[in-house]
Design a protein around this motif. Sequence first.
Motif, PDB file in Angstrom:
ATOM      1  N   GLN A 138      24.315  38.526 114.422  1.00  0.00           N
ATOM      2  CA  GLN A 138      24.642  39.869 113.951  1.00  0.00           C
ATOM      3  C   GLN A 138      23.803  40.936 114.661  1.00  0.00           C
ATOM      4  OE1 GLN A 138      24.726  40.306 109.687  1.00  0.00           O
ATOM      5  NE2 GLN A 138      24.751  42.531 109.811  1.00  0.00           N
ATOM      6  N   SER A 139      22.568  40.635 114.999  1.00  0.00           N
ATOM      7  CA  SER A 139      21.729  41.633 115.672  1.00  0.00           C
ATOM      8  C   SER A 139      22.212  41.886 117.096  1.00  0.00           C
ATOM      9  CB  SER A 139      20.250  41.242 115.650  1.00  0.00           C
ATOM     10  OG  SER A 139      20.028  40.066 116.374  1.00  0.00           O
ATOM     11  N   HIS A 140      22.731  40.863 117.773  1.00  0.00           N
ATOM     12  CA  HIS A 140      23.315  41.073 119.106  1.00  0.00           C
ATOM     13  C   HIS A 140      24.562  41.947 119.010  1.00  0.00           C
ATOM     14  CE1 HIS A 140      21.296  37.180 120.720  1.00  0.00           C
ATOM     15  NE2 HIS A 140      20.503  38.220 120.819  1.00  0.00           N
ATOM     16  N   PHE A 141      25.356  41.691 117.983  1.00  0.00           N
ATOM     17  CA  PHE A 141      26.536  42.520 117.758  1.00  0.00           C
ATOM     18  C   PHE A 141      26.135  43.971 117.492  1.00  0.00           C
ATOM     19  CE2 PHE A 141      29.182  44.536 114.452  1.00  0.00           C
ATOM     20  CZ  PHE A 141      30.319  44.774 115.217  1.00  0.00           C
ATOM     21  N   ALA A 142      25.162  44.175 116.611  1.00  0.00           N
ATOM     22  CA  ALA A 142      24.725  45.532 116.274  1.00  0.00           C
ATOM     23  C   ALA A 142      24.206  46.265 117.505  1.00  0.00           C
ATOM     24  CB  ALA A 142      23.654  45.487 115.186  1.00  0.00           C
ATOM     25  N   SER A 143      23.487  45.555 118.350  1.00  0.00           N
ATOM     26  CA  SER A 143      22.966  46.153 119.577  1.00  0.00           C
ATOM     27  C   SER A 143      24.107  46.544 120.523  1.00  0.00           C
ATOM     28  CB  SER A 143      22.020  45.169 120.269  1.00  0.00           C
ATOM     29  OG  SER A 143      21.547  45.704 121.466  1.00  0.00           O
ATOM     30  N   ALA A 144      25.079  45.658 120.697  1.00  0.00           N
ATOM     31  CA  ALA A 144      26.226  45.955 121.556  1.00  0.00           C
ATOM     32  C   ALA A 144      27.044  47.117 120.999  1.00  0.00           C
ATOM     33  CB  ALA A 144      27.111  44.716 121.715  1.00  0.00           C
ATOM     34  N   PHE A 145      27.215  47.152 119.691  1.00  0.00           N
ATOM     35  CA  PHE A 145      27.964  48.221 119.044  1.00  0.00           C
ATOM     36  C   PHE A 145      27.247  49.555 119.238  1.00  0.00           C
ATOM     37  CE2 PHE A 145      29.627  50.860 115.676  1.00  0.00           C
ATOM     38  CZ  PHE A 145      30.965  50.504 115.613  1.00  0.00           C
ATOM     39  N   LYS A 146      25.933  49.556 119.036  1.00  0.00           N
ATOM     40  CA  LYS A 146      25.157  50.786 119.198  1.00  0.00           C
ATOM     41  C   LYS A 146      25.183  51.254 120.650  1.00  0.00           C
ATOM     42  CE  LYS A 146      20.914  53.073 117.991  1.00  0.00           C
ATOM     43  NZ  LYS A 146      19.658  53.009 117.256  1.00  0.00           N
ATOM     44  N   THR A 192      27.595  50.886 122.666  1.00  0.00           N
ATOM     45  CA  THR A 192      28.939  51.395 122.909  1.00  0.00           C
ATOM     46  C   THR A 192      29.195  52.719 122.207  1.00  0.00           C
ATOM     47  OG1 THR A 192      29.767  49.133 123.153  1.00  0.00           O
ATOM     48  CG2 THR A 192      31.407  50.851 122.746  1.00  0.00           C
ATOM     49  N   TYR A 193      28.819  52.813 120.950  1.00  0.00           N
ATOM     50  CA  TYR A 193      29.196  53.973 120.130  1.00  0.00           C
ATOM     51  C   TYR A 193      28.048  54.893 119.731  1.00  0.00           C
ATOM     52  CZ  TYR A 193      33.766  51.841 119.795  1.00  0.00           C
ATOM     53  OH  TYR A 193      34.994  51.316 120.104  1.00  0.00           O
ATOM     54  N   GLY A 194      26.815  54.489 119.985  1.00  0.00           N
ATOM     55  CA  GLY A 194      25.688  55.359 119.685  1.00  0.00           C
ATOM     56  C   GLY A 194      25.245  55.360 118.237  1.00  0.00           C
ATOM     57  N   CYS A 195      25.747  54.420 117.448  1.00  0.00           N
ATOM     58  CA  CYS A 195      25.304  54.310 116.060  1.00  0.00           C
ATOM     59  C   CYS A 195      25.372  52.850 115.635  1.00  0.00           C
ATOM     60  CB  CYS A 195      26.152  55.170 115.130  1.00  0.00           C
ATOM     61  SG  CYS A 195      27.822  54.568 114.879  1.00  0.00           S
ATOM     62  N   ASN A 196      24.668  52.540 114.573  1.00  0.00           N
ATOM     63  CA  ASN A 196      24.690  51.179 114.046  1.00  0.00           C
ATOM     64  C   ASN A 196      26.005  50.913 113.328  1.00  0.00           C
ATOM     65  OD1 ASN A 196      22.088  50.347 114.846  1.00  0.00           O
ATOM     66  ND2 ASN A 196      21.212  51.586 113.204  1.00  0.00           N
ATOM     67  N   PRO A 197      26.533  49.704 113.428  1.00  0.00           N
ATOM     68  CA  PRO A 197      27.804  49.403 112.765  1.00  0.00           C
ATOM     69  C   PRO A 197      27.727  49.568 111.249  1.00  0.00           C
ATOM     70  CG  PRO A 197      26.817  47.401 113.635  1.00  0.00           C
ATOM     71  CD  PRO A 197      26.019  48.549 114.158  1.00  0.00           C
ATOM     72  N   SER A 198      26.565  49.326 110.658  1.00  0.00           N
ATOM     73  CA  SER A 198      26.445  49.482 109.204  1.00  0.00           C
ATOM     74  C   SER A 198      26.607  50.941 108.799  1.00  0.00           C
ATOM     75  CB  SER A 198      25.106  48.942 108.709  1.00  0.00           C
ATOM     76  OG  SER A 198      24.041  49.603 109.360  1.00  0.00           O
ATOM     77  N   ARG A 199      26.221  51.853 109.656  1.00  0.00           N
ATOM     78  CA  ARG A 199      26.387  53.282 109.355  1.00  0.00           C
ATOM     79  C   ARG A 199      27.867  53.645 109.292  1.00  0.00           C
ATOM     80  NH1 ARG A 199      23.873  58.432 112.563  1.00  0.00           N
ATOM     81  NH2 ARG A 199      24.588  59.966 111.055  1.00  0.00           N
ATOM     82  N   LEU A 200      28.635  53.118 110.213  1.00  0.00           N
ATOM     83  CA  LEU A 200      30.076  53.374 110.222  1.00  0.00           C
ATOM     84  C   LEU A 200      30.734  52.684 109.032  1.00  0.00           C
ATOM     85  CD1 LEU A 200      32.561  54.527 111.731  1.00  0.00           C
ATOM     86  CD2 LEU A 200      32.699  52.353 112.913  1.00  0.00           C
ATOM     87  N   ASN A 201      30.312  51.477 108.754  1.00  0.00           N
ATOM     88  CA  ASN A 201      30.895  50.682 107.679  1.00  0.00           C
ATOM     89  C   ASN A 201      30.679  51.317 106.316  1.00  0.00           C
ATOM     90  OD1 ASN A 201      30.397  47.820 105.857  1.00  0.00           O
ATOM     91  ND2 ASN A 201      32.251  48.012 107.063  1.00  0.00           N
ATOM     92  N   HIS A 202      29.568  51.994 106.116  1.00  0.00           N
ATOM     93  CA  HIS A 202      29.254  52.565 104.816  1.00  0.00           C
ATOM     94  C   HIS A 202      29.551  54.057 104.707  1.00  0.00           C
ATOM     95  CE1 HIS A 202      26.776  48.857 104.742  1.00  0.00           C
ATOM     96  NE2 HIS A 202      27.406  48.772 103.598  1.00  0.00           N
ATOM     97  N   SER A 203      30.059  54.648 105.772  1.00  0.00           N
ATOM     98  CA  SER A 203      30.354  56.073 105.749  1.00  0.00           C
ATOM     99  C   SER A 203      31.593  56.332 104.904  1.00  0.00           C
ATOM    100  CB  SER A 203      30.602  56.568 107.177  1.00  0.00           C
ATOM    101  OG  SER A 203      31.070  57.883 107.138  1.00  0.00           O
ATOM    102  N   TYR A 204      31.529  57.364 104.087  1.00  0.00           N
ATOM    103  CA  TYR A 204      32.681  57.702 103.260  1.00  0.00           C
ATOM    104  C   TYR A 204      33.658  58.597 104.002  1.00  0.00           C
ATOM    105  CZ  TYR A 204      30.149  55.640  99.460  1.00  0.00           C
ATOM    106  OH  TYR A 204      29.502  54.750  98.665  1.00  0.00           O
ATOM    107  N   GLN A 205      33.145  59.381 104.922  1.00  0.00           N
ATOM    108  CA  GLN A 205      34.016  60.256 105.692  1.00  0.00           C
ATOM    109  C   GLN A 205      33.775  59.956 107.164  1.00  0.00           C
ATOM    110  OE1 GLN A 205      33.348  64.411 105.133  1.00  0.00           O
ATOM    111  NE2 GLN A 205      35.417  64.917 105.721  1.00  0.00           N
ATOM    112  N   LEU A 206      34.755  59.356 107.807  1.00  0.00           N
ATOM    113  CA  LEU A 206      34.602  58.941 109.186  1.00  0.00           C
ATOM    114  C   LEU A 206      34.915  60.109 110.117  1.00  0.00           C
ATOM    115  CD1 LEU A 206      36.310  55.475 108.903  1.00  0.00           C
ATOM    116  CD2 LEU A 206      33.888  55.980 108.995  1.00  0.00           C
TER     117      LEU A 206
END
Length: 103
Positions: A72-80, A82-96
């Motif tokens: 999961q940490s490798h995924f989070a690093s690759a996601f960040k 690519t998109y400049g944020c942690n995947p958990s931040r996107l996952n828990h955001s109420y307004q995307l």
Amino acid sequence: METSECSTVSVLQVANELGYSPRHLQRLCKQETGYSVGGLIRIRKMHTARQLLENRSMSVKEVARMVGYKNQSHFASAFKDTYGCNPSRLNHSYQLTDSVCPG
């Protein structure tokens, strides 16, 4: 590429499916897109992951596994990367919005 294919696709598989040698496919891909085949595969995985996270029906760990990351940490690093944020931040955001996770 379907989500299930996204997790296991390799350069060799893509080359075989298209009827090219892996080396020739790498050259063509780089010449036409500026990315390696592996780079394009990673981009597709991150795109799929973002869509799954925006749906918010799966955890970050589930999404990571679905797109082919065992760690999961490798995924989070690759996601960040690519998109400049942690995947958990996107996952828990109420307004995307792009301010939450540009993309």
